[in-house]
Design an enzyme around this catalytic site. Structure first.
Site, mmCIF file in Angstrom:
data_model
loop_
_atom_site.group_PDB
_atom_site.id
_atom_site.type_symbol
_atom_site.label_atom_id
_atom_site.label_comp_id
_atom_site.label_asym_id
_atom_site.label_seq_id
_atom_site.Cartn_x
_atom_site.Cartn_y
_atom_site.Cartn_z
ATOM 1 N N VAL A 8 0.806 -1.224 0.000
ATOM 2 C CA VAL A 8 0.000 0.000 0.000
ATOM 3 C C VAL A 8 0.842 1.277 0.000
ATOM 4 O O VAL A 8 0.324 2.356 -0.289
ATOM 5 C CB VAL A 8 -0.983 0.036 1.200
ATOM 6 C CG1 VAL A 8 -2.023 -1.065 1.075
ATOM 7 C CG2 VAL A 8 -0.248 -0.020 2.526
ATOM 8 N N ASN B 93 -7.298 -1.547 5.949
ATOM 9 C CA ASN B 93 -6.954 -2.216 7.199
ATOM 10 C C ASN B 93 -5.449 -2.402 7.388
ATOM 11 O O ASN B 93 -4.980 -2.550 8.514
ATOM 12 C CB ASN B 93 -7.659 -3.588 7.243
ATOM 13 C CG ASN B 93 -7.153 -4.472 8.359
ATOM 14 O OD1 ASN B 93 -7.488 -4.275 9.520
ATOM 15 N ND2 ASN B 93 -6.324 -5.457 8.013
ATOM 16 N N SER C 284 -7.536 4.022 15.122
ATOM 17 C CA SER C 284 -7.174 3.458 16.429
ATOM 18 C C SER C 284 -7.549 4.427 17.528
ATOM 19 O O SER C 284 -7.548 5.651 17.330
ATOM 20 C CB SER C 284 -5.672 3.175 16.502
ATOM 21 O OG SER C 284 -5.284 2.832 17.825
ATOM 22 N N TYR D 65 2.685 5.750 15.455
ATOM 23 C CA TYR D 65 1.403 5.064 15.255
ATOM 24 C C TYR D 65 0.230 6.013 15.551
ATOM 25 O O TYR D 65 -0.735 6.087 14.782
ATOM 26 C CB TYR D 65 1.339 3.831 16.154
ATOM 27 C CG TYR D 65 0.184 2.913 15.869
ATOM 28 C CD1 TYR D 65 0.201 2.060 14.769
ATOM 29 C CD2 TYR D 65 -0.938 2.877 16.705
ATOM 30 C CE1 TYR D 65 -0.860 1.193 14.509
ATOM 31 C CE2 TYR D 65 -1.995 2.027 16.453
ATOM 32 C CZ TYR D 65 -1.956 1.193 15.355
ATOM 33 O OH TYR D 65 -3.016 0.340 15.102
ATOM 34 N N LYS E 82 -2.590 7.267 12.805
ATOM 35 C CA LYS E 82 -4.016 6.979 12.960
ATOM 36 C C LYS E 82 -4.839 8.245 13.162
ATOM 37 O O LYS E 82 -5.992 8.325 12.720
ATOM 38 C CB LYS E 82 -4.227 5.998 14.122
ATOM 39 C CG LYS E 82 -3.618 4.616 13.876
ATOM 40 C CD LYS E 82 -4.197 3.949 12.631
ATOM 41 C CE LYS E 82 -3.721 2.510 12.491
ATOM 42 N NZ LYS E 82 -4.345 1.821 11.328
ATOM 43 N N ILE F 199 -7.303 -4.920 21.015
ATOM 44 C CA ILE F 199 -7.996 -6.069 20.416
ATOM 45 C C ILE F 199 -7.084 -7.293 20.451
ATOM 46 O O ILE F 199 -5.878 -7.191 20.223
ATOM 47 C CB ILE F 199 -8.385 -5.758 18.952
ATOM 48 C CG1 ILE F 199 -9.208 -4.468 18.873
ATOM 49 C CG2 ILE F 199 -9.144 -6.931 18.338
ATOM 50 C CD1 ILE F 199 -10.529 -4.497 19.612
#
Length: 247
Positions: A64, A90, A142, A155, A159, A188
């Site tokens: 990606v 995703n 997130s 991160y 997000k 998760i």
């Protein structure tokens, strides 16, 4: 069936949350494009879903971070199915470190996959969805993109950027009946969290009002809602799936 005969492209779907989303969509009748950097795993997942749910699937290798790969993904999907109804962004990575110790490479790698990758995938599919005058784009963000987290500057920034990109695209695409929304998972259960000690997992659970980690299926259920006609008057939103960790 909520997605009968629709075509869903799900990035990073060879395993984990992406695979669970793919299976959930297939159960509802969607034909599935499994795309991942690992083509062997992608093909195995595509074959498994086709056999299990009696839908059409295809596996396509793509990175990606490269717009050309994303454009190739869309072209091959159209060759197979002639349309694209749903795109789920995703694919994502982590390279955690404190800002003081984070390298430029760690920053660039996470931003490139998690944020630029979403932009590339959206850009590649936009022309097709505009012509169709229909589409659903679902971006996996997130909870740390909203509230931040020590050791995850790259991160969190990626997000948070995905959330802002979601809202902008929702405004730009709404006139063509393309709905763009995001899901912000909390902690998760995945292969990554499975590797953690029970003690660490217990510490995570302590900061969650529901006192447990979420399941991949929790994210997939929200994705199904956003992909279906049940959400036909929702765009530019972020669904928080985090057990009450952020309210």
């Amino acid at each position: 069936m909520k997605l009968k005969d629709q075509v869903a492209v799900i990035t990073g779907s060879a395993q984990g949350i992406g695979k669970t989303i793919a299976e959930t969509f297939a159960k509802e009748g969607a034909n599935i494009v499994i795309t991942d950097i690992n083509i062997e795993k992608a093909q195995a997942t595509a074959d498994e879903i086709k056999s299990k749910y009696n839908v059409e699937t295809i596996a396509i290798a793509s990175n990606v971070t490269k717009l050309s790969d994303c454009e190739n993904l869309i072209a091959k999907t159209l060759d197979k199915f002639q349309k694209i109804d749903i795109l789920v962004n995703n694919a994502g990575i982590t390279k955690d470190n404190l800002v003081l110790r984070m390298t430029e490479q760690e920053w660039d790698a996470v931003i490139s996959v998690n944020l630029k990758g979403v932009f590339n995938s959206i850009k590649a599919v936009t022309r097709t969805m505009f012509k169709q005058r229909h589409g659903r784009i679902i971006n996996i963000a997130s909870v740390v993109g909203i509230m931040g987290n020590p050791g995850q500057a790259n991160y969190s920034a990626s997000k948070g950027g995905v959330i802002a990109l979601t809202k902008t695209c929702a405004k730009e695409f709404s006139s063509r009946n393309i709905l763009v929304n995001a899901i912000a998972p909390g902690f998760i259960k995945t292969a990554m969290t499975d590797a953690l000690s029970d003690e660490v997992k217990a510490k995570y659970a302590e900061v969650i009002p529901l006192k447990r980690l979420g399941e991949a299926q929790d994210i997939a259920n929200s994705a199904l809602f956003l992909a279906s006609e049940d959400s036909s008057y929702i765009t530019g939103n972020v669904i928080n799936v985090n057990g009450g960790m952020y309210m």
